[in-house]
Design a protein around this motif. Structure first.
Motif, short mmCIF file in Angstrom:
data_model
loop_
_atom_site.label_atom_id
_atom_site.label_comp_id
_atom_site.label_asym_id
_atom_site.label_seq_id
_atom_site.Cartn_x
_atom_site.Cartn_y
_atom_site.Cartn_z
N ALA A 253 0.85 -1.18 0.00
CA ALA A 253 0.00 0.00 0.00
C ALA A 253 0.89 1.24 0.00
O ALA A 253 1.73 1.41 0.88
N GLY A 254 0.76 2.07 -1.00
CA GLY A 254 1.56 3.29 -1.06
C GLY A 254 2.79 3.20 -1.95
O GLY A 254 3.53 4.17 -2.07
N GLY A 255 3.01 2.04 -2.60
CA GLY A 255 4.15 1.96 -3.50
C GLY A 255 4.63 0.54 -3.71
O GLY A 255 3.96 -0.43 -3.37
N TYR A 256 5.83 0.41 -4.25
CA TYR A 256 6.42 -0.89 -4.50
C TYR A 256 7.93 -0.73 -4.59
O TYR A 256 8.46 0.37 -4.78
N ILE A 257 8.63 -1.86 -4.44
CA ILE A 257 10.09 -1.84 -4.41
C ILE A 257 10.61 -3.06 -5.15
O ILE A 257 9.99 -4.12 -5.12
N GLY A 258 11.73 -2.89 -5.85
CA GLY A 258 12.35 -3.99 -6.56
C GLY A 258 13.80 -4.17 -6.13
O GLY A 258 14.46 -3.20 -5.73
N ALA A 259 14.29 -5.41 -6.20
CA ALA A 259 15.68 -5.69 -5.86
C ALA A 259 16.21 -6.74 -6.81
O ALA A 259 15.50 -7.68 -7.19
N VAL A 260 17.48 -6.58 -7.23
CA VAL A 260 18.12 -7.53 -8.13
C VAL A 260 19.62 -7.56 -7.85
O VAL A 260 20.23 -6.52 -7.57
N ALA A 261 20.20 -8.75 -7.88
CA ALA A 261 21.65 -8.90 -7.69
C ALA A 261 22.37 -8.57 -8.98
O ALA A 261 22.00 -9.06 -10.05
N LEU B 80 11.82 2.60 5.10
CA LEU B 80 10.71 2.04 4.32
C LEU B 80 11.16 0.76 3.60
O LEU B 80 10.39 -0.20 3.48
N THR B 81 12.40 0.73 3.12
CA THR B 81 12.93 -0.47 2.48
C THR B 81 12.93 -1.65 3.45
O THR B 81 12.52 -2.76 3.10
N MET B 82 13.36 -1.43 4.67
CA MET B 82 13.37 -2.50 5.66
C MET B 82 11.95 -2.94 6.00
O MET B 82 11.69 -4.13 6.20
N GLN B 83 11.04 -1.99 6.04
CA GLN B 83 9.65 -2.32 6.33
C GLN B 83 9.04 -3.16 5.21
O GLN B 83 8.38 -4.17 5.46
N TRP B 84 9.27 -2.77 3.97
CA TRP B 84 8.64 -3.46 2.85
C TRP B 84 9.31 -4.79 2.50
O TRP B 84 8.64 -5.73 2.10
N LEU B 85 10.63 -4.87 2.63
CA LEU B 85 11.31 -6.12 2.30
C LEU B 85 11.30 -7.12 3.44
O LEU B 85 11.55 -8.31 3.24
N GLY B 86 11.01 -6.65 4.65
CA GLY B 86 10.78 -7.54 5.78
C GLY B 86 11.89 -8.54 6.01
O GLY B 86 13.05 -8.19 6.22
N ARG B 87 11.52 -9.82 5.94
CA ARG B 87 12.47 -10.88 6.27
C ARG B 87 13.58 -11.04 5.23
O ARG B 87 14.54 -11.78 5.46
N ARG B 88 13.46 -10.37 4.11
CA ARG B 88 14.54 -10.39 3.13
C ARG B 88 15.77 -9.60 3.61
O ARG B 88 16.87 -9.76 3.08
N ILE B 89 15.58 -8.71 4.57
CA ILE B 89 16.69 -7.91 5.08
C ILE B 89 17.54 -8.76 6.02
O ILE B 89 17.04 -9.34 6.98
N ARG B 90 18.84 -8.82 5.74
CA ARG B 90 19.75 -9.62 6.57
C ARG B 90 20.67 -8.77 7.43
O ARG B 90 21.20 -9.22 8.42
#
Length: 388
Positions: free
Chosen positions: A208-216, A242-252
């Motif tokens: 809600a409010g946007g989207y985020i993408g990640a690629v190696a 916001l990145t940590m909030q949206w990517l959640g468990r993907r953040i290491r």
């Protein structure tokens, strides 16, 4: 190792020739494609960019099949060999995770842009970096760096300096028309240890409010780019939060995310009131941009730059008018921008996208239509609720 890019440096500004067939402003894919094409036509071409190269850049690191086709059309498809082959895209919409197959390449923009500028120089174009340029409809181009100023005369100008460029600020006819509800962009190049993502995987999280993408990208780097409502970014405490909030468990590694160099953009969805003014032609993102990070942008930029140079050659050869670029630019952008705009509407309603993805698991043809909007071939499997 490739030799350093030979450019006209700032100290040489006052010694630069004062007359050119074509001056291209902007050293990204659109500008480089225009310079390469124009130089191969035999036009006396100068390309100017405000940054020194190579320079880091977050957006546009995914090359879609269209982008790869355009690189091939330029005869520089070998550039893509330096990238990571993409094979999977994960779409995480409100916790519902779907897996799709896709083709393409993830390539750092510093490498892509630098390689294209090398090709432009090899084709015969003069390359000037670290210099700010401003264009006038009369064909005058003013170059500035530090205390040095130089004016050039161009028979034609291609403005390809993106949505954040300033080369057209003196043209009222080429003013921006920005969608009032347009989101802003932000992103960063993170250490691979910061995010759980595999080579060949493109992750898209819709919230809600946007989207985020990640690629190696290889070499231990992950590109993260997002589009979000400004109020959502502020409420979260900034791009990193916001990145940590949206990517959640993907953040290491939260510290690496927090202390990375984050960059932002002005409001994204916009278009020029016109594509031409006097001797100026706007191309690539400097002409128009639509919000989604779907991999379309580099393909559109390359195609637009090639077309602008071809049109310039026709104008200077007497077989076309500058004003005819207006129709060409609008026609070229129509499909790409309409496709991105339709996806923008969908990701602005993530529950609708979630419903579409759920329907897609039972309706392959419908899933294929949704997938094409993300530049992917087909849905491979529904992985289920990402929160489980």
């Amino acid at each position: 190792m490739k030799a350093p890019l030979q450019t006209i440096r700032a100290r040489d500004v006052n010694e630069c020739s004062s007359s050119w067939d074509l001056v291209v402003i902007g050293g990204g894919p659109a500008g480089a494609a225009a310079a390469i094409t124009a130089a191969r036509h035999g036009l006396r071409t100068l390309i100017v960019d405000r940054s020194e190269h190579p320079r880091p850049k977050v957006c546009g690191c995914c090359l879609s099949p269209l982008a790869l086709e355009r690189l091939n059309a330029l005869g520089v498809s070998a550039i893509a060999a330096h990238g990571e082959q993409l094979h999977t895209v994960h779409v995480d919409c409100l916790g519902m995770l779907t897996k799709w197959q896709r083709s393409g390449v993830a390539l750092p923009r510093d490498r892509l842009d630098s390689e294209l500028l090398h090709v432009a120089a090899a084709a015969g174009a003069s390359v000037m970096t670290g210099v700010v340029a401003e264009a006038k409809p009369s064909g005058i181009v003013t170059l500035r760096r530090g205390g040095m100023t130089q004016q050039l005369n161009a028979r034609l100008i291609v403005a390809a300096d993106g949505i954040g460029g300033s080369s057209l600020r003196s043209s009222e006819r080429l003013r921006w028309r920005t969608l009032p509800r347009s989101r802003i962009g932000f992103g960063a190049l993170l250490a691979h240890e910061a995010i759980d993502i595999q080579a060949g995987e493109l992750l898209m999280c819709v919230r809600a409010g946007g989207y985020i993408g990640a690629v190696a990208l290889g070499d231990g780097i992950v590109d993260v780019a997002a589009a979000a409502e400004p109020a959502v970014v502020r409420a979260a405490g900034g791009p990193a939060a916001l990145t940590m909030q949206w990517l959640g468990r993907r953040i290491r590694d939260r510290d690496r995310v927090i202390h990375s160099a984050w960059t932002g953009t002005p409001r994204l969805t916009r278009r020029r009131a016109a594509a031409t003014d006097g001797r100026i032609m706007a191309a690539g993102d400097a002409y128009g941009y639509v919000e989604p990070f779907t991999g379309e942008g580099i393909g559109w930029a390359l195609a637009s730059g090639i077309a602008a140079a071809n049109h310039a050659e026709s104008v200077l050869g007497g077989s076309a008018s500058v004003d005819a670029w207006e129709r060409t630019a609008r026609r070229m952008s129509a499909w790409s921008h309409a496709r991105c705009a339709s996806m923008a509407l969908l990701v602005r309603a993530p529950r609708l996208l979630d419903a579409a993805l759920r329907v897609g698991q039972h309706a392959p043809m419908f899933a294929a239509r949704v997938g094409r909007a993300w530049g992917v071939q087909r849905s491979n499997a529904l992985l289920g609720d990402a929160a489980r």
